[in-house]
Write an enzyme that holds these catalytic residues in place. Structure first.
Site, short mmCIF file in Angstrom:
data_model
loop_
_atom_site.label_atom_id
_atom_site.label_comp_id
_atom_site.label_asym_id
_atom_site.label_seq_id
_atom_site.Cartn_x
_atom_site.Cartn_y
_atom_site.Cartn_z
N TYR A 177 40.47 18.14 115.97
CA TYR A 177 39.31 18.66 115.21
C TYR A 177 39.27 18.01 113.83
CZ TYR A 177 35.99 22.08 113.23
OH TYR A 177 34.90 22.69 112.63
N VAL B 290 34.33 30.88 108.86
CA VAL B 290 33.20 31.82 108.87
C VAL B 290 33.09 32.32 110.30
CG1 VAL B 290 30.71 32.11 108.45
CG2 VAL B 290 31.98 30.38 107.14
N ASP C 17 21.43 17.65 124.31
CA ASP C 17 22.84 17.46 124.00
C ASP C 17 22.89 16.30 123.01
OD1 ASP C 17 25.50 16.45 124.07
OD2 ASP C 17 25.82 17.46 125.99
P1 NDP Z 1 28.74 27.96 116.77
O1 NDP Z 1 29.67 27.74 117.91
O2 NDP Z 1 28.23 29.32 116.49
O3 NDP Z 1 27.50 26.95 116.89
C1 NDP Z 1 27.67 25.63 117.33
C2 NDP Z 1 26.31 25.09 117.70
O4 NDP Z 1 26.46 23.73 118.14
C3 NDP Z 1 25.65 25.85 118.83
O5 NDP Z 1 24.28 26.01 118.54
C4 NDP Z 1 25.81 24.93 120.03
O6 NDP Z 1 24.70 25.09 120.90
C5 NDP Z 1 25.75 23.57 119.36
N1 NDP Z 1 26.35 22.52 120.17
C6 NDP Z 1 27.63 22.41 120.58
N2 NDP Z 1 27.77 21.31 121.33
C7 NDP Z 1 26.55 20.71 121.38
C8 NDP Z 1 26.06 19.54 121.99
N3 NDP Z 1 26.84 18.74 122.73
N4 NDP Z 1 24.75 19.23 121.83
C9 NDP Z 1 23.93 20.03 121.11
N5 NDP Z 1 24.35 21.14 120.50
C10 NDP Z 1 25.64 21.48 120.64
O7 NDP Z 1 29.52 27.40 115.50
P2 NDP Z 1 29.16 27.30 113.93
O8 NDP Z 1 27.79 27.71 113.64
O9 NDP Z 1 30.29 27.91 113.23
O10 NDP Z 1 29.31 25.72 113.77
C11 NDP Z 1 28.31 24.88 113.25
C12 NDP Z 1 29.00 23.68 112.62
O11 NDP Z 1 29.81 24.12 111.53
C13 NDP Z 1 29.95 22.93 113.57
O12 NDP Z 1 29.82 21.54 113.33
C14 NDP Z 1 31.32 23.42 113.12
O13 NDP Z 1 32.34 22.49 113.41
C15 NDP Z 1 31.10 23.58 111.63
N6 NDP Z 1 32.04 24.46 110.95
C16 NDP Z 1 32.15 25.78 111.28
C17 NDP Z 1 33.07 26.59 110.62
C18 NDP Z 1 33.27 28.03 110.97
O14 NDP Z 1 34.29 28.60 110.57
N7 NDP Z 1 32.35 28.68 111.64
C19 NDP Z 1 33.90 26.05 109.55
C20 NDP Z 1 33.69 24.67 109.27
C21 NDP Z 1 32.79 23.91 109.95
P3 NDP Z 1 24.73 25.00 122.51
O15 NDP Z 1 26.07 25.49 122.96
O16 NDP Z 1 23.59 25.88 122.90
O17 NDP Z 1 24.48 23.56 122.81
#
Ligand code: NDP
Length: 240
Positions: free
Chosen positions: A145, A178, A53
């Site tokens: 956010y 996305v 985490d």
């Molecule tokens: P997803 O929800 O598909 O992926 C998020 C990832 O973050 C997962 O692998 C999750 O893994 C991990 N995660 C969440 N909380 C924790 C934590 N406390 N510790 C470690 N890992 C964590 O989202 P996206 O791929 O879309 O998002 C990736 C990034 O891009 C984020 O920062 C998001 O804010 C940003 N973003 C996304 C957009 C979109 O439209 N998709 C647009 C703009 C920005 P797990 O739950 O296994 O820990």
């Protein structure tokens, strides 16, 4: 062998797409997220997967030193892990604000602190922080956010300036909408519906996690002397 790439949030979305692309190109990887099985299932070569985490600075640091003992020092850290819990200030549970600030801001700073001194000493290295278009402009129901992602944009810009004299790149990537798992964590179903209506109203969201991953890899693979300081990347049809 190429240099070590550390990617947080690699169990889904952008992080998973990056992991596949970097691995296909021969980079050794450290992948971090809580769902370690999702990362292990990819079965990528020269890859260490750790259940971490990002708010747990000690566990984060331990995983990085374990990977560095095997693959050498981190050359790229992508602080990608994040959560998006949409809501308005007057309606949303303050625990959701806290979670976003903890993961999206402090989690990023934890990662930076782990690698920055080494990068400074080596006069090389890259940190890419995944912010959001919501880190440069407002959107309804995004107050907390936006607070977290404007935070990432701001701290990245400060660190970029501070690290420039040491030849270390610090970039922010600010994606628009996305399709990933991200929206699924918002607890208010009306807000999810409204978000999906908005996506439909702008036309289509054809941009993919792979497109974002390709862009991040491109920015990293430019010569160390070239810094794409801030990359705003959206679907062509996203109007806002
Ligand atoms: P997803 O929800 O598909 O992926 C998020 C990832 O973050 C997962 O692998 C999750 O893994 C991990 N995660 C969440 N909380 C924790 C934590 N406390 N510790 C470690 N890992 C964590 O989202 P996206 O791929 O879309 O998002 C990736 C990034 O891009 C984020 O920062 C998001 O804010 C940003 N973003 C996304 C957009 C979109 O439209 N998709 C647009 C703009 C920005 P797990 O739950 O296994 O820990």
């Amino acid at each position: 062998m190429k240099k070590l790439v550390v990617i947080t949030g690699a169990s889904s979305g952008f992080g998973m797409a990056m992991a596949k692309q970097f691995a296909a190109d021969g980079y050794p990887l450290l992948l971090l997220a809580r769902r370690v099985e999702k990362m292990e299932e990819m079965n990528l070569p020269n890859t260490m997967c750790r259940k971490v985490d990002v708010t747990d600075a000690k566990a984060f640091e331990l995983a990085v030193s374990e990977a560095e003992a095997v693959y050498g020092k981190t050359d790229l850290l992508v602080n990608n892990a994040g959560v998006m819990l949409l809501g308005s200030i007057e309606e949303q549970d303050p625990m959701e604000w806290k979670k976003m600030l903890d993961v999206n801001v402090l989690g990023v700073m934890n990662g930076m602190k782990i690698v920055m001194n080494d990068m400074k000493e080596r006069k090389s290295g890259t940190i890419i922080n995944v912010s959001s278009i919501a880190g440069v402009q407002p959107f309804g129901n995004h107050a907390a956010y936006c607070a977290s992602k404007y935070g990432v944009t701001g701290l990245t810009a400060v660190a970029r300036g501070e690290m420039s004299a040491h030849n270390v790149r610090v970039l922010s990537v600010n994606p628009g909408a996305v399709a990933t798992e991200l929206l699924g964590h918002t607890t208010d179903p009306n807000i999810i519906d409204a978000y999906n209506d908005w996506k439909e109203s702008v036309g289509a969201v054809n941009i993919t996690a792979d497109d974002v991953a390709t862009t991040i890899k491109f920015a990293y693979e430019l010569p160390q002397a070239v810094s794409l300081r801030q990359i705003i990347i959206t679907d062509t049809m996203q109007d806002a």
